[in-house]
Design a protein around this motif. Structure first.
Motif, PDB file in Angstrom:
ATOM      1  N   VAL A  70      -3.105  -0.116   9.660  1.00  0.00           N
ATOM      2  CA  VAL A  70      -2.064   0.217   8.691  1.00  0.00           C
ATOM      3  C   VAL A  70      -0.748   0.257   9.443  1.00  0.00           C
ATOM      4  O   VAL A  70      -0.635   0.929  10.469  1.00  0.00           O
ATOM      5  CB  VAL A  70      -2.351   1.581   8.011  1.00  0.00           C
ATOM      6  N   MET A  71       0.223  -0.493   8.937  1.00  0.00           N
ATOM      7  CA  MET A  71       1.505  -0.587   9.633  1.00  0.00           C
ATOM      8  C   MET A  71       2.667  -0.324   8.689  1.00  0.00           C
ATOM      9  O   MET A  71       2.588  -0.627   7.501  1.00  0.00           O
ATOM     10  CB  MET A  71       1.681  -1.978  10.230  1.00  0.00           C
ATOM     11  N   VAL A  72       3.706   0.235   9.246  1.00  0.00           N
ATOM     12  CA  VAL A  72       4.966   0.363   8.524  1.00  0.00           C
ATOM     13  C   VAL A  72       5.928  -0.597   9.213  1.00  0.00           C
ATOM     14  O   VAL A  72       6.128  -0.524  10.423  1.00  0.00           O
ATOM     15  CB  VAL A  72       5.505   1.805   8.581  1.00  0.00           C
ATOM     16  N   ILE A  73       6.484  -1.509   8.433  1.00  0.00           N
ATOM     17  CA  ILE A  73       7.372  -2.524   8.977  1.00  0.00           C
ATOM     18  C   ILE A  73       8.773  -2.286   8.440  1.00  0.00           C
ATOM     19  O   ILE A  73       8.957  -2.025   7.252  1.00  0.00           O
ATOM     20  CB  ILE A  73       6.872  -3.935   8.602  1.00  0.00           C
ATOM     21  N   ILE A 117       0.856  -1.182   0.000  1.00  0.00           N
ATOM     22  CA  ILE A 117       0.000   0.000   0.000  1.00  0.00           C
ATOM     23  C   ILE A 117       0.896   1.237   0.000  1.00  0.00           C
ATOM     24  O   ILE A 117       2.044   1.181   0.437  1.00  0.00           O
ATOM     25  CB  ILE A 117      -0.990   0.003   1.189  1.00  0.00           C
ATOM     26  N   PRO A 118       0.403   2.376  -0.490  1.00  0.00           N
ATOM     27  CA  PRO A 118       1.219   3.588  -0.535  1.00  0.00           C
ATOM     28  C   PRO A 118       1.650   4.035   0.862  1.00  0.00           C
ATOM     29  O   PRO A 118       0.953   3.802   1.855  1.00  0.00           O
ATOM     30  CB  PRO A 118       0.292   4.632  -1.162  1.00  0.00           C
ATOM     31  N   ALA A 119       2.793   4.690   0.922  1.00  0.00           N
ATOM     32  CA  ALA A 119       3.357   5.120   2.203  1.00  0.00           C
ATOM     33  C   ALA A 119       2.464   6.110   2.937  1.00  0.00           C
ATOM     34  O   ALA A 119       2.465   6.168   4.155  1.00  0.00           O
ATOM     35  CB  ALA A 119       4.739   5.736   1.984  1.00  0.00           C
ATOM     36  N   GLU A 128       8.353  -1.194   4.702  1.00  0.00           N
ATOM     37  CA  GLU A 128       7.270  -1.793   3.932  1.00  0.00           C
ATOM     38  C   GLU A 128       5.960  -1.317   4.539  1.00  0.00           C
ATOM     39  O   GLU A 128       5.843  -1.202   5.753  1.00  0.00           O
ATOM     40  CB  GLU A 128       7.334  -3.313   4.013  1.00  0.00           C
ATOM     41  N   HIS A 129       4.990  -1.070   3.701  1.00  0.00           N
ATOM     42  CA  HIS A 129       3.700  -0.577   4.153  1.00  0.00           C
ATOM     43  C   HIS A 129       2.642  -1.638   3.881  1.00  0.00           C
ATOM     44  O   HIS A 129       2.474  -2.075   2.744  1.00  0.00           O
ATOM     45  CB  HIS A 129       3.362   0.731   3.447  1.00  0.00           C
ATOM     46  N   HIS A 130       1.949  -2.053   4.937  1.00  0.00           N
ATOM     47  CA  HIS A 130       0.961  -3.119   4.847  1.00  0.00           C
ATOM     48  C   HIS A 130      -0.317  -2.721   5.582  1.00  0.00           C
ATOM     49  O   HIS A 130      -0.287  -1.894   6.480  1.00  0.00           O
ATOM     50  CB  HIS A 130       1.486  -4.415   5.473  1.00  0.00           C
ATOM     51  N   GLY A 131      -1.397  -3.371   5.194  1.00  0.00           N
ATOM     52  CA  GLY A 131      -2.664  -3.154   5.875  1.00  0.00           C
ATOM     53  C   GLY A 131      -3.296  -4.475   6.245  1.00  0.00           C
ATOM     54  O   GLY A 131      -3.142  -5.474   5.541  1.00  0.00           O
TER      55      GLY A 131
END
Length: 137
Positions: free
Chosen positions: A41-44, A8-10, A53-56
């Motif tokens: 929504v997390m930034v890993i 997903i976008p930053a 990395e951006h994930h949901g």
């Protein structure tokens, strides 16, 4: 059902991802609010490469809604990025061959070039999950 959104976008915020998924599962506004339960929504950060990395993670109220969301959203653009959507599977002793000692079939081993699990090499860098909670009707 818990859905995993990769790439997903930053700049994505939970309310944007909520709206994106809600529109994919139903055309009726009232029904949309009933299908999507929570959005995280997390930034890993990968400790080895220092990349973010951006994930949901999106929880929907039924398998039917989850399948509809995957079918309608997987591979589509979301704010300029092609997102990958799949069912999120949590590993435990019962379904993890490495932890429960069951042998891994040779065809699976042959497909793997390297171990894809990063475990301790990743950390949650930023978690936006407490920023937005969907309104329940």
């Amino acid at each position: 059902m818990l859905l995993f959104f990769r790439n997903i976008p930053a700049s994505t915020r939970p309310n944007e991802l909520y709206s994106y998924v809600a529109m994919a599962v139903s055309e009726d506004l009232i029904e949309q609010a009933k299908h999507v339960i929570t959005v995280d929504v997390m930034v890993i950060r990968d400790k080895r490469s220092n990349q973010l990395e951006h994930h949901g993670l999106v929880s929907v109220n039924s398998d039917e809604a989850g399948i509809r969301a995957i079918k309608n959203l997987n591979g589509l653009l979301f704010n300029g990025c092609e997102v990958l959507v799949r069912v999120y599977k949590q590993r435990d002793v019962k379904n993890d061959r490495r932890r429960n000692g069951l042998p891994v079939p040779s065809e699976i081993i042959e497909k793997r070039i390297q171990d894809r699990r990063r475990g301790a090499s990743v950390e949650i860098y930023v978690d936006f999950s407490n920023v937005f909670y969907p309104i329940t009707l």
